[in-house]
Design a protein around this motif. Sequence first.
Motif, PDB file in Angstrom:
ATOM      1  N   ILE A  49       0.838  -1.205   0.000  1.00 20.51           N
ATOM      2  CA  ILE A  49       0.000   0.000   0.000  1.00 20.51           C
ATOM      3  C   ILE A  49       0.870   1.252   0.000  1.00 20.51           C
ATOM      4  O   ILE A  49       0.614   2.217  -0.718  1.00 20.51           O
ATOM      5  CB  ILE A  49      -0.962  -0.014   1.204  1.00 20.51           C
ATOM      6  N   ARG A  50       1.923   1.226   0.799  1.00 17.45           N
ATOM      7  CA  ARG A  50       2.825   2.382   0.855  1.00 17.45           C
ATOM      8  C   ARG A  50       3.519   2.598  -0.489  1.00 17.45           C
ATOM      9  O   ARG A  50       3.687   3.736  -0.942  1.00 17.45           O
ATOM     10  CB  ARG A  50       3.861   2.157   1.952  1.00 17.45           C
ATOM     11  N   LEU A  52       2.308   1.801  -3.434  1.00 24.39           N
ATOM     12  CA  LEU A  52       1.312   2.340  -4.372  1.00 24.39           C
ATOM     13  C   LEU A  52       1.105   3.829  -4.167  1.00 24.39           C
ATOM     14  O   LEU A  52       0.940   4.599  -5.120  1.00 24.39           O
ATOM     15  CB  LEU A  52      -0.015   1.593  -4.196  1.00 24.39           C
ATOM     16  N   ILE A  53       1.120   4.274  -2.908  1.00 23.92           N
ATOM     17  CA  ILE A  53       0.905   5.698  -2.613  1.00 23.92           C
ATOM     18  C   ILE A  53       2.115   6.520  -3.024  1.00 23.92           C
ATOM     19  O   ILE A  53       1.988   7.614  -3.601  1.00 23.92           O
ATOM     20  CB  ILE A  53       0.591   5.880  -1.119  1.00 23.92           C
ATOM     21  N   ARG A  54       3.315   6.011  -2.760  1.00 21.43           N
ATOM     22  CA  ARG A  54       4.525   6.780  -3.029  1.00 21.43           C
ATOM     23  C   ARG A  54       4.900   6.774  -4.507  1.00 21.43           C
ATOM     24  O   ARG A  54       5.471   7.737  -5.012  1.00 21.43           O
ATOM     25  CB  ARG A  54       5.693   6.225  -2.208  1.00 21.43           C
ATOM     26  N   PRO A  56       2.855   6.048  -7.639  1.00 21.08           N
ATOM     27  CA  PRO A  56       1.640   5.662  -8.376  1.00 21.08           C
ATOM     28  C   PRO A  56       1.891   5.349  -9.841  1.00 21.08           C
ATOM     29  O   PRO A  56       1.310   4.410 -10.389  1.00 21.08           O
ATOM     30  CB  PRO A  56       0.733   6.896  -8.203  1.00 21.08           C
ATOM     31  N   ARG A 145      11.917   9.299   0.716  1.00 22.30           N
ATOM     32  CA  ARG A 145      11.620   9.309  -0.718  1.00 22.30           C
ATOM     33  C   ARG A 145      12.845   9.779  -1.496  1.00 22.30           C
ATOM     34  O   ARG A 145      13.749  10.413  -0.960  1.00 22.30           O
ATOM     35  CB  ARG A 145      10.420  10.211  -1.031  1.00 22.30           C
TER      36      ARG A 145
END
Length: 472
Positions: A49-50, A52-54, A56, A145
């Motif tokens: 999930i992390r 996918l968010i970071r 996309p 990031r």
Amino acid sequence: MLRKLPGDPVSGIVSTTPDTAVVFRPAIVQTPAIVTIVIFAIRLIIGLIRALIRHPIAATITITPGTLFSLYGWQFAAMAVATPVALITPWAVAYPRQVLPWFGHRLLAWWRLIWIYRRHWQPVMIVSGLGRHLRGRDYMPRLLRVTCTSWADVVTVKMLDGQAAKDWSERIEHLAHGFGAPSCRVSVERAGRLRLTFPRHDPLAEPLPAVPFPAEPTVGPIEIGRTEDGRPWRLKLHGTHVLVAGATGAGKGSILWSAIRGLIPAVLSGLAEIWALDPKLMELSFGRVVFGNRYAANPADCADLLDQAVAVMRERAGRFAGVQRDHVPTTRDPFVLVVVDEIAFLTAYQSDRALRQRISSALATLTTQGRAVGVGVLAALQDPRKDVITIRNLFPDKIALRLDESEQVDMVLGDGARDRGALADHISPIPALGAGVAYVRLESSPDPIRARAAYVSDADINAMTALFREAM
């Protein structure tokens, strides 16, 4: 007495007291396998999930073809891949600068996050001393990031509790070599977070041609070159004082003449005046026509010219007192830029003590009181030591070209500038690679900026002098 080394299993603790043979073995509780599986499954789901968010775009490009293939077959999967490629390719060819930030740089950031930073993060942190290994457990800063620009990787990091930015700035060489970058720069993003910049290549390796004359008369900021991120390097002259330090052949003339070149339209329109002090008789004398009668080379004449500048400053201060606080250039009160090439020759190497004190006093007066009334000083020197120029802290903006010693970087740009990545002592001595390359520290920002000044050739200076001869 109980002894335990970091990393030793708890079950191995024994008593070493000589008068007893009792062995203490704590009970070991076996965790059921199903609990371990559930914990790892939850961690895997949270990690996906992390991701996918970071990331996309990268996740969409990876997941979409596989999903279509499993649901509808390879034809739909191939169509899903070919359609975006057919649409984006012509756009990327026609407008690469628009496509790269949206797609190319994001994909590159995702790849470098996995292959470079995530893969080497733990060993680099532990070996450099930024991570800690306590009681069998690693405590490391968090890699938040990675973003990519056209020339560098920007890594955002969450520090460990109790760490300071100085702990990282003192290890920039460890970080650079650990991640395979030529250098590293550290800046504070906000409390607890740092921004590490790792250049992938040098965008300032090629010399720059002289910047064209401004279309309209202006007193600044003056475009004199290009910064490392590709933006124009605009040097503020009006309302400040600038000190330029660099070894022989570092490119001080490029900065001086680029600044003069940017003021030419304002000088011709009467909104600015350039007063030149040229004790070396080798740099500014080539364009003496530009300065008119505001040119001095002899130390005594330089002192007289500085006294005239102080008189102009004080006369304006008397008229402006109680009327205005900021100077606006007009033909009556033009902006006066005092350009001093090799200021140390006048302040430290001058054998006449009375003349030296007179010049130092005039320069100190101009740098402490001149900018509010439209009198600025642009000074250049080779040796930035305090005993050579005692007024270096009176210059709000400072520029460090190639320097001979690492200690000189902090002398010019302020304490801690080199630790934050201003490696002026590492600039190449080869003129084609390093002449004009500088680190700039502005009054408004403590973080040094890397830039390169445009090269103003003899032909460019002759063109400037021709304009003044035509106007005379």
